[in-house]
Design a protein around this motif. Structure first.
Motif, PDB file in Angstrom:
ATOM      1  N   TRP A  19      -4.106  -4.501  10.933  1.00  0.00           N
ATOM      2  CA  TRP A  19      -3.628  -3.792  12.119  1.00  0.00           C
ATOM      3  C   TRP A  19      -2.113  -3.963  12.252  1.00  0.00           C
ATOM      4  CZ3 TRP A  19      -1.221  -5.209  16.677  1.00  0.00           C
ATOM      5  CH2 TRP A  19      -1.200  -4.222  17.665  1.00  0.00           C
ATOM      6  N   HIS A  20      -1.666  -5.200  12.049  1.00  0.00           N
ATOM      7  CA  HIS A  20      -0.230  -5.486  12.161  1.00  0.00           C
ATOM      8  C   HIS A  20       0.551  -4.725  11.088  1.00  0.00           C
ATOM      9  CE1 HIS A  20       3.429  -7.673  12.956  1.00  0.00           C
ATOM     10  NE2 HIS A  20       3.511  -8.015  11.664  1.00  0.00           N
ATOM     11  N   LYS A  21       0.066  -4.728   9.834  1.00  0.00           N
ATOM     12  CA  LYS A  21       0.757  -4.048   8.747  1.00  0.00           C
ATOM     13  C   LYS A  21       0.757  -2.544   8.944  1.00  0.00           C
ATOM     14  CE  LYS A  21       2.196  -6.861   5.573  1.00  0.00           C
ATOM     15  NZ  LYS A  21       3.543  -6.842   5.107  1.00  0.00           N
ATOM     16  N   CYS A  22      -0.364  -1.979   9.365  1.00  0.00           N
ATOM     17  CA  CYS A  22      -0.466  -0.533   9.505  1.00  0.00           C
ATOM     18  C   CYS A  22       0.436  -0.019  10.629  1.00  0.00           C
ATOM     19  CB  CYS A  22      -1.903  -0.114   9.779  1.00  0.00           C
ATOM     20  SG  CYS A  22      -2.947  -0.250   8.330  1.00  0.00           S
ATOM     21  N   HIS A  23       0.507  -0.732  11.721  1.00  0.00           N
ATOM     22  CA  HIS A  23       1.289  -0.247  12.853  1.00  0.00           C
ATOM     23  C   HIS A  23       2.784  -0.476  12.700  1.00  0.00           C
ATOM     24  CE1 HIS A  23      -2.634  -0.003  14.820  1.00  0.00           C
ATOM     25  NE2 HIS A  23      -2.034   0.920  15.589  1.00  0.00           N
ATOM     26  N   THR A  24       3.170  -1.406  11.925  1.00  0.00           N
ATOM     27  CA  THR A  24       4.590  -1.698  11.840  1.00  0.00           C
ATOM     28  C   THR A  24       5.261  -1.073  10.622  1.00  0.00           C
ATOM     29  OG1 THR A  24       4.111  -3.749  10.701  1.00  0.00           O
ATOM     30  CG2 THR A  24       4.365  -3.857  13.065  1.00  0.00           C
ATOM     31  N   ARG A  25       4.593  -0.957   9.490  1.00  0.00           N
ATOM     32  CA  ARG A  25       5.293  -0.553   8.288  1.00  0.00           C
ATOM     33  C   ARG A  25       4.702   0.654   7.600  1.00  0.00           C
ATOM     34  NH1 ARG A  25       6.495  -6.506   6.120  1.00  0.00           N
ATOM     35  NH2 ARG A  25       7.928  -7.042   7.760  1.00  0.00           N
ATOM     36  N   GLY A  26       3.657   1.243   8.100  1.00  0.00           N
ATOM     37  CA  GLY A  26       3.054   2.361   7.428  1.00  0.00           C
ATOM     38  C   GLY A  26       3.829   3.658   7.699  1.00  0.00           C
ATOM     39  N   PHE A  27       3.948   4.538   6.656  1.00  0.00           N
ATOM     40  CA  PHE A  27       4.597   5.841   6.856  1.00  0.00           C
ATOM     41  C   PHE A  27       4.045   6.833   5.858  1.00  0.00           C
ATOM     42  CE2 PHE A  27       7.263   3.536   3.905  1.00  0.00           C
ATOM     43  CZ  PHE A  27       7.579   4.454   2.937  1.00  0.00           C
ATOM     44  N   PHE A  28       4.274   8.116   6.146  1.00  0.00           N
ATOM     45  CA  PHE A  28       3.829   9.222   5.299  1.00  0.00           C
ATOM     46  C   PHE A  28       5.046   9.866   4.643  1.00  0.00           C
ATOM     47  CE2 PHE A  28       0.449   8.958   8.433  1.00  0.00           C
ATOM     48  CZ  PHE A  28      -0.683   9.095   7.675  1.00  0.00           C
ATOM     49  N   GLN A  29       4.842  10.359   3.445  1.00  0.00           N
ATOM     50  CA  GLN A  29       5.878  11.117   2.756  1.00  0.00           C
ATOM     51  C   GLN A  29       5.169  12.167   1.928  1.00  0.00           C
ATOM     52  OE1 GLN A  29       8.145   8.824   0.019  1.00  0.00           O
ATOM     53  NE2 GLN A  29       9.716  10.373  -0.214  1.00  0.00           N
TER      54      GLN A  29
ATOM     55  N   ILE B  11       0.921   8.068   1.181  1.00  0.00           N
ATOM     56  CA  ILE B  11       0.730   7.256   2.393  1.00  0.00           C
ATOM     57  C   ILE B  11       1.001   5.815   1.991  1.00  0.00           C
ATOM     58  CG2 ILE B  11      -0.874   6.581   4.204  1.00  0.00           C
ATOM     59  CD1 ILE B  11      -2.479   9.115   3.529  1.00  0.00           C
ATOM     60  N   PHE B  12       1.962   5.185   2.691  1.00  0.00           N
ATOM     61  CA  PHE B  12       2.323   3.800   2.410  1.00  0.00           C
ATOM     62  C   PHE B  12       1.833   2.917   3.564  1.00  0.00           C
ATOM     63  CE2 PHE B  12       5.462   6.349   0.189  1.00  0.00           C
ATOM     64  CZ  PHE B  12       5.412   5.804  -1.080  1.00  0.00           C
ATOM     65  N   LEU B  13       0.991   1.923   3.224  1.00  0.00           N
ATOM     66  CA  LEU B  13       0.504   0.945   4.203  1.00  0.00           C
ATOM     67  C   LEU B  13       0.815  -0.441   3.654  1.00  0.00           C
ATOM     68  CD1 LEU B  13      -2.998   2.433   5.027  1.00  0.00           C
ATOM     69  CD2 LEU B  13      -0.982   2.530   6.453  1.00  0.00           C
ATOM     70  N   GLY B  14       2.011  -0.903   3.902  1.00  0.00           N
ATOM     71  CA  GLY B  14       2.412  -2.211   3.392  1.00  0.00           C
ATOM     72  C   GLY B  14       2.417  -2.204   1.879  1.00  0.00           C
ATOM     73  N   SER B  15       1.568  -2.980   1.275  1.00  0.00           N
ATOM     74  CA  SER B  15       1.512  -3.046  -0.185  1.00  0.00           C
ATOM     75  C   SER B  15       0.561  -1.993  -0.752  1.00  0.00           C
ATOM     76  CB  SER B  15       1.061  -4.442  -0.622  1.00  0.00           C
ATOM     77  OG  SER B  15      -0.223  -4.703  -0.121  1.00  0.00           O
ATOM     78  N   TRP B  16      -0.157  -1.288   0.101  1.00  0.00           N
ATOM     79  CA  TRP B  16      -1.075  -0.251  -0.360  1.00  0.00           C
ATOM     80  C   TRP B  16      -0.349   1.082  -0.416  1.00  0.00           C
ATOM     81  CZ3 TRP B  16      -6.252  -0.765   2.768  1.00  0.00           C
ATOM     82  CH2 TRP B  16      -6.832  -2.006   2.488  1.00  0.00           C
ATOM     83  N   VAL B  17      -0.629   1.828  -1.469  1.00  0.00           N
ATOM     84  CA  VAL B  17      -0.066   3.177  -1.605  1.00  0.00           C
ATOM     85  C   VAL B  17      -1.227   4.103  -1.911  1.00  0.00           C
ATOM     86  CG1 VAL B  17       1.456   4.687  -2.915  1.00  0.00           C
ATOM     87  CG2 VAL B  17       2.135   2.328  -2.450  1.00  0.00           C
ATOM     88  N   CYS B  18      -1.310   5.193  -1.159  1.00  0.00           N
ATOM     89  CA  CYS B  18      -2.370   6.166  -1.369  1.00  0.00           C
ATOM     90  C   CYS B  18      -1.693   7.496  -1.697  1.00  0.00           C
ATOM     91  CB  CYS B  18      -3.226   6.283  -0.114  1.00  0.00           C
ATOM     92  SG  CYS B  18      -4.592   7.422  -0.320  1.00  0.00           S
ATOM     93  N   ARG B  19      -1.915   8.074  -2.881  1.00  0.00           N
ATOM     94  CA  ARG B  19      -1.306   9.317  -3.329  1.00  0.00           C
ATOM     95  C   ARG B  19      -2.368  10.396  -3.407  1.00  0.00           C
ATOM     96  NH1 ARG B  19       3.155   8.022  -7.732  1.00  0.00           N
ATOM     97  NH2 ARG B  19       4.424   7.245  -6.072  1.00  0.00           N
TER      98      ARG B  19
END
Length: 186
Positions: free
Chosen positions: A141-151, A167-175
């Motif tokens: 929850w902390h990682k998603c709300h503070t550092r997640g963004f879309f490109q 989609i970037f969620l901290g160390s996770w990247v979803c392409r």
């Protein structure tokens, strides 16, 4: 067979009928039957053979007594051996029964102990799982709300739309990359 008696008195009253005369010197110890009273020969007729006869009789009675004592001792020894064997069987049976009961108790104790250990380990594992779940959810929850963004980017080529989304969620990247055909009328 009659018995030989050395009686000093002259008369002996008996309640039974004399049917057999002693085989030892028929004239010497034979009793004369007169009704119910038996007369024994007087001591004057005794000769030198009487003390020898008494010795032989004493030896024979001793032999009979020793034989009966030996038979009684042997019988007692056989009974004692049988009794010891019976007691040994009983003791062995009791020992095996006690051993079986002790093994059952030990088995029951081991089973109860294993169940208690299993329950403690399950509780500990469930606590760890719950703690892990709490830590992971709060961290996500902390990682998603503070550092997640879309490109993302798109490109239109003819009747097709090419789409690329990151989609970037901290160390996770979803392409996500896709090519969508568009129905356009002329």
């Amino acid at each position: 067979m009659g018995c030989l008696y050395s009686v000093r008195c002259g008369l002996l009253k008996v309640d039974f009928q004399l049917t057999e005369i002693s085989p030892v010197s028929k004239g010497y110890w034979a009793a004369v039957e007169t009704g119910r009273v038996l007369k024994w020969p007087s001591p004057q007729h005794l000769s030198k053979k009487a003390p020898n006869a008494r010795k032989i009789q004493a030896w024979w009675r001793g032999t009979l007594v020793r034989r009966s004592l030996l038979r009684a001792a042997l019988s007692a020894w056989i009974i004692q051996c049988w009794w010891r064997k019976t007691l040994a069987k009983r003791h062995e049976k009791n020992r095996l029964m006690i051993l079986y009961l002790m093994a059952q108790e030990t088995r029951a104790c081991v089973i109860i102990q294993s169940w208690v250990r299993m329950l403690k380990i399950r509780q500990y594992y469930s606590r760890l799982c719950y703690a892990t779940h709490v830590i992971q959810t709060s961290w996500r929850w902390h990682k998603c709300h503070t550092r997640g963004f879309f490109q993302g980017s798109y490109e239109l080529v003819g009747h097709k739309l090419r789409l690329q989304l990151d989609i970037f969620l901290g160390s996770w990247v979803c392409r996500i990359s896709d090519c969508i055909s568009l129905p356009i009328k002329n």
